[in-house]
Design a protein around this motif. Structure first.
Motif, mmCIF file in Angstrom:
data_model
loop_
_atom_site.group_PDB
_atom_site.id
_atom_site.type_symbol
_atom_site.label_atom_id
_atom_site.label_comp_id
_atom_site.label_asym_id
_atom_site.label_seq_id
_atom_site.Cartn_x
_atom_site.Cartn_y
_atom_site.Cartn_z
ATOM 1 N N PHE A 190 3.873 1.160 -8.004
ATOM 2 C CA PHE A 190 3.493 0.391 -6.817
ATOM 3 C C PHE A 190 2.444 -0.670 -7.148
ATOM 4 O O PHE A 190 1.995 -1.395 -6.256
ATOM 5 C CB PHE A 190 2.947 1.313 -5.729
ATOM 6 N N TYR A 235 -6.037 -7.112 -1.415
ATOM 7 C CA TYR A 235 -4.622 -6.808 -1.583
ATOM 8 C C TYR A 235 -4.342 -5.499 -0.870
ATOM 9 O O TYR A 235 -5.114 -4.538 -0.993
ATOM 10 C CB TYR A 235 -4.256 -6.689 -3.068
ATOM 11 N N THR A 236 -3.247 -5.452 -0.133
ATOM 12 C CA THR A 236 -2.870 -4.250 0.590
ATOM 13 C C THR A 236 -1.655 -3.626 -0.089
ATOM 14 O O THR A 236 -0.606 -4.273 -0.194
ATOM 15 C CB THR A 236 -2.537 -4.564 2.058
ATOM 16 N N PHE A 237 -1.797 -2.405 -0.542
ATOM 17 C CA PHE A 237 -0.698 -1.716 -1.196
ATOM 18 C C PHE A 237 0.270 -1.155 -0.154
ATOM 19 O O PHE A 237 -0.067 -0.976 1.016
ATOM 20 C CB PHE A 237 -1.224 -0.576 -2.070
ATOM 21 N N ASN A 238 1.473 -0.840 -0.618
ATOM 22 C CA ASN A 238 2.469 -0.182 0.215
ATOM 23 C C ASN A 238 1.870 1.091 0.818
ATOM 24 O O ASN A 238 1.169 1.832 0.134
ATOM 25 C CB ASN A 238 3.685 0.168 -0.658
ATOM 26 N N PRO A 239 2.103 1.369 2.093
ATOM 27 C CA PRO A 239 1.528 2.565 2.723
ATOM 28 C C PRO A 239 1.887 3.870 2.018
ATOM 29 O O PRO A 239 1.161 4.859 2.132
ATOM 30 C CB PRO A 239 2.113 2.525 4.139
ATOM 31 N N ALA A 240 3.000 3.890 1.284
ATOM 32 C CA ALA A 240 3.383 5.098 0.557
ATOM 33 C C ALA A 240 2.340 5.488 -0.481
ATOM 34 O O ALA A 240 2.257 6.654 -0.880
ATOM 35 C CB ALA A 240 4.743 4.900 -0.120
ATOM 36 N N VAL A 241 1.543 4.512 -0.921
ATOM 37 C CA VAL A 241 0.505 4.789 -1.917
ATOM 38 C C VAL A 241 -0.455 5.871 -1.428
ATOM 39 O O VAL A 241 -0.914 6.716 -2.203
ATOM 40 C CB VAL A 241 -0.239 3.483 -2.269
ATOM 41 N N TRP A 271 14.803 -2.508 -11.556
ATOM 42 C CA TRP A 271 13.524 -3.022 -11.057
ATOM 43 C C TRP A 271 13.092 -4.272 -11.830
ATOM 44 O O TRP A 271 12.525 -5.205 -11.263
ATOM 45 C CB TRP A 271 12.449 -1.939 -11.165
#
Length: 555
Positions: free
Chosen positions: A439, A457-463, A547
């Motif tokens: 991620f 920076y905002t990471f994916n909420p799954a983090v 990916w």
């Protein structure tokens, strides 16, 4: 000079035994420091707690890296080298005085390095990349430790020459000792590389040399930093073979092939160091591709051979004892109550399915770009050096305590659970770290919220979910490690003595009955597991190529 072991009947050189004991004790001390540091790091990187201030985070990160990846494992490996070249071969120590010199230098190096780190004189992380500069005492400590370890390696070779000259063993070295020979050859090359880079760096820190080229430093340093982990992999696999033999009487179904696999390691395994340089502009693309594909595949082939040979040795022995129903009756009836066996088997699974699979992806020039300098890289380390090597070494101690220290294993019920607690914790930690890296979570950054920085920076909420798994896995692994340290320390210093076979809690397995004539595969269950592994590996590899294609769109 000698005693006769009541359990094995082998001659034990008392001078070698003392050096084995001392190096093993220092290994445990080093691991304790590394584990305490690991707990602090887990509670800092987990943003909910964020325990340490920034300067202490990097200080403890340096402390953890050197103690967990270098000191603990090399102290243990030197003890293993002495054990494999004297006790296993029924032979004597070539030069106990040099053994003591090696031990003193290693302990002095251990003390100097840890002192400079904790006093704030070496906030350079384990890699200590130039132009970052530490106190000269730090570099001196590293050099002293490396020289001591190198002396221990030379003593191992000298012990082998004596055993050969005095004909204390059969026509060929036991497979365990042969594996240690491969590890010792790799160690010689690795430690020599360390001297090549750390001696001028010491002179630079003293002001004698004006500067160190950062690109040259990084290139040569990884010949030490990563190659030292290849010593661990080779020694770990030697321990796998030893564990299979001690727990079920298993022997490789084709020793020649297993020996060739160790030779392949000597030829090709060190080039994996190149994966740390794949985004550097210095090395040419041809150099990168050659090192991370054609040559590296030699080591990958060797690992695949060992991954089949060790479980098949267990399966063959179990089937010869009558566990022949279906594909996995041999595995169902394996001695899971023996912590040495469970540690070795879990080590194989974690190293293969987590460390090995991710290592090939990380080590390829193309797919490396996805995870380079993210949390995936230390996640891979956790699968190899910790879930693989450390867990295997932990399992070996359950036989070394009664055989070398001549003490019963304390808290034996706890010992049965320890490999499972540690192995499960490391598996969860390694997988969560690798996914967090996928991620984009950076490898070494103190604060992933970048608070106070010039950008956000905002990471994916799954983090957030995987950070919870990271914390659970890390804390569980620390508990498992502390369980092992408690068992070992109490056993060695306060445990009841072992006076004979009747006091052995873990019996050394007798040879299985001779194999009956049969048709078909010798180890069909292991073949099935190997094919399953290959399927997992191919799926993971294809996902990474997918990916990569998504990252590099061609329009």
């Amino acid at each position: 000079m000698f005693r006769t072991c009541d359990i094995t009947g082998l001659k034990v050189d008392l001078r070698a035994e003392r050096l084995i004991q001392l190096n093993a004790v220092m290994a445990v001390v080093s691991l304790l420091v590394g584990v305490i540091a690991a707990l602090l790091l887990v509670l800092t990187r987990w943003q909910v707690v964020h325990l340490l201030p920034v300067e202490w985070y990097y200080r403890i990160l340096t402390l953890h890296g050197l103690n967990a990846l270098i000191f603990w494992i090399i102290f243990f490996e030197v003890a293993g080298l002495y054990f494999g070249s004297t006790v296993v071969l029924n032979s004597r120590m070539s030069s106990p005085k040099f053994g003591w010199l090696a031990f003193i230098l290693m302990v002095l190096g251990f003390l100097l390095v840890n002192y400079t780190i904790l006093t704030g004189s070496a906030d350079v992380l384990m890699t200590s990349y130039a132009p970052l500069q530490a106190s000269p005492i730090y570099y001196l400590g590293i050099i002293l430790f490396a020289v001591g370890a190198l002396i221990g390696v030379f003593l191992f070779f000298a012990n082998l020459l004596i055993a050969r000259k005095e004909r204390t063993y059969g026509d060929s070295l036991p497979l365990f000792t042969f594996g240690l020979v491969a590890a010792a050859i790799i160690a010689t090359l690795t430690l020599a590389t360390g001297a090549i880079i750390y001696i001028p760096t010491l002179l630079w820190s003293l002001g004698i040399i004006k500067s160190i080229d950062a690109g040259v430093y990084k290139l040569v340093w990884w010949g030490l930093g990563h190659s030292s982990q290849q010593i661990n992999v080779t020694a770990m696999i030697a321990v796998w073979y030893l564990g299979a033999f001690l727990t079920v009487g298993g022997a490789s179904i084709n020793e020649k092939v297993s020996r060739f696999a160790f030779v392949f390691y000597v030829i090709g395994i060190n080039v994996a160091s190149a994966h740390h340089l794949l985004v550097d502009p210095g090395p040419s693309p041809a150099w990168k591709v050659f090192n991370t594909s054609y040559i590296m595949y030699i080591a990958v082939l060797a690992s695949m051979i060992h991954a089949f040979a060790v479980p098949s040795a267990v399966e063959s022995a179990q089937r010869r004892r009558g566990f022949t129903k279906g594909l996995f009756d041999w595995l169902k009836n394996a001695p899971w109550g023996n912590p040495a066996f469970s540690a070795v088997f879990l080590s194989i699974i974690i190293f293969g399915f987590i460390g090995g699979v991710t290592g090939v992806v990380n080590g390829m020039e193309q797919t490396n770009i996805i995870v380079h300098n993210t949390l995936s890289i230390p996640g891979h380390f956790k699968g190899t050096v910790v879930g693989g090597t450390t867990l295997a070494f932990m399992g070996a101690t359950y036989y070394l305590i009664p055989l070398i220290f001549r003490k019963k294993i304390a808290f034996f019920g706890l010992a049965k659970a320890q490999p499972w607690v540690f192995g499960l914790g490391i598996a969860v930690l390694a997988v969560s770290m690798y996914i967090l890296g996928a991620f984009g979570v950076p490898r070494r950054h103190y604060d992933i919220t970048f608070s106070g920085g010039p950008f956000t920076y905002t990471f994916n909420p799954a983090v957030d979910f995987f950070w919870v798994l990271f914390a659970i896995g890390g804390i569980t692994a620390v508990i498992g490690a502390l369980m092992w340290i408690l068992i070992v320390v109490f056993s060695v210093f306060l445990g009841q003595p072992v006076r004979g076979p009747q006091d052995m809690q873990l019996q050394i397995a007798s040879p299985p009955p001779p194999a009956k004539e049969h048709h078909g595969f010798e180890a069909p269950g292991t073949l099935t597991l190997t094919l399953l592994f290959m399927g997992v590996f191919l799926v993971f590899l294809l996902l990474n190529w997918g990916w990569l294609a998504a990252m590099w769109e061609v329009k």
